[in-house]
Design an enzyme around this catalytic site. Structure first.
Site, mmCIF file in Angstrom:
data_model
loop_
_atom_site.group_PDB
_atom_site.id
_atom_site.type_symbol
_atom_site.label_atom_id
_atom_site.label_comp_id
_atom_site.label_asym_id
_atom_site.label_seq_id
_atom_site.Cartn_x
_atom_site.Cartn_y
_atom_site.Cartn_z
ATOM 1 N N SER A 253 47.524 34.844 40.170
ATOM 2 C CA SER A 253 47.096 35.908 40.629
ATOM 3 C C SER A 253 46.765 36.718 39.410
ATOM 4 O O SER A 253 46.871 36.442 38.138
ATOM 5 C CB SER A 253 48.315 36.686 41.233
ATOM 6 O OG SER A 253 49.259 36.963 40.377
ATOM 7 N N LYS A 254 45.831 37.845 39.806
ATOM 8 C CA LYS A 254 45.845 38.639 38.560
ATOM 9 C C LYS A 254 46.905 39.031 37.604
ATOM 10 O O LYS A 254 46.826 39.328 36.316
ATOM 11 C CB LYS A 254 44.972 39.955 38.885
ATOM 12 C CG LYS A 254 44.428 41.102 38.000
ATOM 13 C CD LYS A 254 43.762 42.179 38.522
ATOM 14 C CE LYS A 254 43.347 43.034 37.434
ATOM 15 N NZ LYS A 254 42.648 44.087 37.875
ATOM 16 N N ARG A 255 47.945 39.427 38.397
ATOM 17 C CA ARG A 255 49.021 39.806 37.533
ATOM 18 C C ARG A 255 49.800 38.686 36.754
ATOM 19 O O ARG A 255 50.227 38.854 35.604
ATOM 20 C CB ARG A 255 50.292 40.360 38.405
ATOM 21 C CG ARG A 255 51.435 40.785 38.129
ATOM 22 C CD ARG A 255 52.442 41.232 38.984
ATOM 23 N NE ARG A 255 51.913 42.645 39.716
ATOM 24 C CZ ARG A 255 52.138 42.949 40.913
ATOM 25 N NH1 ARG A 255 53.381 42.721 41.344
ATOM 26 N NH2 ARG A 255 51.802 43.877 41.564
ATOM 27 N N GLY A 257 47.833 36.245 35.351
ATOM 28 C CA GLY A 257 46.955 36.225 34.175
ATOM 29 C C GLY A 257 47.304 37.170 33.268
ATOM 30 O O GLY A 257 47.158 36.775 32.157
ATOM 31 N N GLU A 258 47.521 38.359 33.572
ATOM 32 C CA GLU A 258 47.933 39.277 32.653
ATOM 33 C C GLU A 258 49.198 39.139 31.769
ATOM 34 O O GLU A 258 49.202 39.397 30.684
ATOM 35 C CB GLU A 258 48.082 40.804 33.278
ATOM 36 C CG GLU A 258 46.525 41.318 34.001
ATOM 37 C CD GLU A 258 46.610 42.450 34.699
ATOM 38 O OE1 GLU A 258 47.921 42.788 35.024
ATOM 39 O OE2 GLU A 258 45.686 43.190 34.933
#
Length: 485
Positions: A253-255, A257-258
């Site tokens: 997910s984007k989270r 990835g961050e």
């Protein structure tokens, strides 16, 4: 779907953010399947979430697919016989098919409010609340009992007995007891279709023969099969693709990835200087392979790809492997022509403030750094010293300029190179070798000092090639300037 049906697949993203690499893998597999079979690849925008869908996200989707080279045969900007290709423009169509299901007694108005359903859920023992099923409050009411002045949703009347089975091209036969399928909502009170209903109507009218999407959608498929059957339509083939997992084995997910410092949107990979082909070749590894072959051209992918060979095992994203494959793709003329290499590196050079109008010079120096650069961003950064007016010395490299004898060595080789009648790589190499021998030097001392004087760093392409590309005047000026330190 009958074996002689025309191959037609679709990619149907929601424009609620930048395109995720999981979405790209889905688009890629659909595209490859369509091209391999000589079929049709449809792009459809599922933008019924009006609060989250944006024009900017839609444009990002289109631009990203174009950057990747995944061209569509029907869809936005190109049209087609089954348009429009934005769901928000197809509301009348959904209304027609909802009314058909209602008229046939296969769907009904439900006036139960969210508060009523929350109260019913709260009344259950705590361990049962997560599995709350709509309790058929309005399922068997006669339409004459439907209030005319209250808000409602339309629910599908799911069968209470038996089971629903479909055969997935990846996971095989999947059977679901119908008693576990609740009467799901197919249209909200504002006329917006829910995902499963809108997708079925669109896939039906667009004659989609294979629905290939992520394995996280497999639970939706039983509802969609029931809708096809209720509408009296043939059920397409399904292929649920394995997931891309983060290094800690969670769905990427984007989270994540961050949190892990890993790019998850195609825009991030593009901005980091990845090749479109490099990224796509890596993403094919998530569910498909062709023997031990690691690298492919797009034509090879189309020739060799087979949806029947997709496996069900999820894969863990490995950034080092992704970078490695990208580096091999951009280093080789077999996969990236020099013209394409220059096309991709130029925006990063311009972003660093460099004038790239001298394409012959850019071609020459880009060829020098190409064997070592893993991305186009790396390549652009490695070219700094060819374009800067003055040399910026890296802190870890500058001590080489202060070694005993460095001044004499730098001034001496500057004079030798400046006196050359011909400034080509072979003559330069001969001159450097002679200077080392005549002055009783060692290359391990001489080479790094010259590199730092010319480039500000120890790591550069071959020294004769660097000297030839910089030209006699700049080389002499930089060597004397470094000697003056």
């Amino acid at each position: 779907m009958s074996s002689d049906a025309a191959t037609k697949v679709r990619f149907a993203p929601s424009p609620t953010g930048n395109l995720h690499i999981g979405g790209v893998r889905t688009a890629l597999f659909n595209y490859l399947h369509a091209r391999a079979k000589g079929g049709t690849f449809v792009l459809r925008i599922e933008d019924t979430d009006l609060e989250r869908s944006t024009d900017a996200s839609t444009q990002n989707l289109l631009d990203t697919l174009k950057w990747l080279g995944l061209t569509w045969d029907e869809g936005p900007e190109v049209g087609g016989p089954e348009g429009p290709y934005f769901q928000s423009q197809r509301l009348d169509i959904y209304g027609t098919y909802v009314q058909q299901l209602v008229d046939d007694g296969k769907a009904y108005r439900c006036y139960a409010t969210r508060e009523e359903l929350d109260a019913l859920r709260a009344a259950l023992p705590e361990k049962e609340r997560a599995h709350f099923v709509y309790p058929h409050i309005w399922r068997d009411r006669d339409p004459s009992e439907w209030p005319a002045d209250k808000p409602y949703v339309i629910r599908f009347k799911a069968p209470l007995e038996g089971e629903t089975t479909f055969t997935d091209k990846v996971f095989g036969k999947i059977t679901t007891p119908n008693k576990t399928v609740q009467d799901f909502v197919i249209m909200r009170g504002d006329g917006m279709p829910l995902y499963n209903f809108g997708a079925v109507v669109d896939d039906m009218l667009m004659h989609i023969s294979l629905v290939a999407r992520g394995a996280d959608h497999v639970n939706n498929t039983v509802q969609q099969v029931l809708l096809y059957q209720a509408l009296g339509q043939p059920v397409p083939d399904f292929a649920h693709l394995p997931l891309i997992l983060s290094p800690d084995r969670r769905k990427m997910s984007k989270r994540d990835g961050e949190r892990l410092g890993i790019p998850v949107s195609v825009s991030e990979f593009r901005d980091r200087g990845f090749s479109p082909l490099g990224l796509m070749v890596y993403l094919t590894r998530f569910g498909w392979s062709h023997g031990d072959q690691e690298l492919f051209t797009m034509d090879e992918l189309i020739e060799k790809f087979d949806m029947d060979q997709v496996t069900s095992s999820d894969g863990v994203f490995d950034m080092k492997k992704c970078v490695s494959i990208n580096q091999k793709i951009i280093q080789s003329d077999d996969y990236t022509s020099m013209d394409d290499y220059l096309l991709h590196i130029t925006p990063f050079m311009q972003a660093r403030g460099y004038d790239t109008t001298d394409t012959a010079f850019l071609r020459k120096v880009a060829a020098l750094v190409r064997p070592r650069a893993a991305t186009f961003v790396d390549a652009a950064a490695a070219l700094d010293f060819f374009y800067e007016d003055t040399v910026t010395y890296e802190e870890k490299a500058e001590p080489d300029l202060h070694k005993d004898g460095a001044k004499a060595m730098l001034d001496g080789i500057a004079d030798k190179l400046g006196a050359l009648p011909a400034f080509d790589v072979e003559v330069i190499q001969t001159t450097l070798d002679a200077f080392v021998t005549d002055n009783d030097l060692k290359w391990k001392d001489f080479g790094p000092t010259i590199r730092v004087a010319l480039a500000g760093r120890k790591g550069t392409p071959g020294l004769p090639e660097v000297i030839e590309a910089l030209g006699a005047d700049r080389v002499r000026a930089r060597l004397h300037a470094a000697a003056a330190l």
